[in-house]
Design a protein around this motif. Sequence first.
Motif: not given
Ligand code: MG
Length: 237
Positions: A58, A86, A131
């Motif tokens: 992140t 996030d 992600e």
């Molecule tokens: Mg993360």
Amino acid sequence: MCGTCGCGQPETSNSRVIQIEQDIMADNKHHATRNRAYFAKHHIFTMNLVSSPGSGKTTLLEYSLPLLMKQFPVAVIEGDQHTEHDAQRIAKAGAKVTQINTGKVCHLDAHGIGHAVLDLDVADNSVLFIENVGNLVCPALFDLGENKRVVLVSVTEGDDKPIKYADMFVGADLLLINKMDLLPYVNFSVERCIDYAKQVNPTIETLCITANQADGLTPWLDWLRQQYCAIDETLTA
Ligand code: MG
């Protein structure tokens, strides 16, 4: 404990576990193929970011996005078991983002990514970051239809991660060794980490970065721009 990998089903017979796993993987492959076709049609360059929790995925995005958004449309799909922390961080960085919470499941899958891409309305010619859930095991099994898989290892982890969790590194295109600013303070050999990664995947590319320092990101941003242009040339050829 994962709800779809079969690791939480001690009462189930082996043949049934195998059948369930085959069904899950076939279904995922089908959706990954659809995603890949969609990305190609819309010129969306997609990266699947994978690592242990806390390796800096992140943070890498937070610092990379403002620089990349000057050149390309950018969108982000965040995966975590719980919370929207996030996604909130990525939204602050100014990018289009959506969060997938997987609950007891320890990875993202291609079906969920397909829906997220449509919900996000990802623009043509975008760079799309996915992600993944922090985990070096299960995400290795699930193709999301991405163009490139990028695995992060930070120097605060063991330098033998590539050989302990080989499946993740076998399927990766790029290894980012992160938190290089901390290298003087930890027992981590960059050379050994790269050697292990090359043992399991001789073609993996490797770069050393410090994600939270602008000049520490240069090798990664240069690689990304080169990949974007290469994909674009392939698609327009
Ligand atoms: Mg993360």
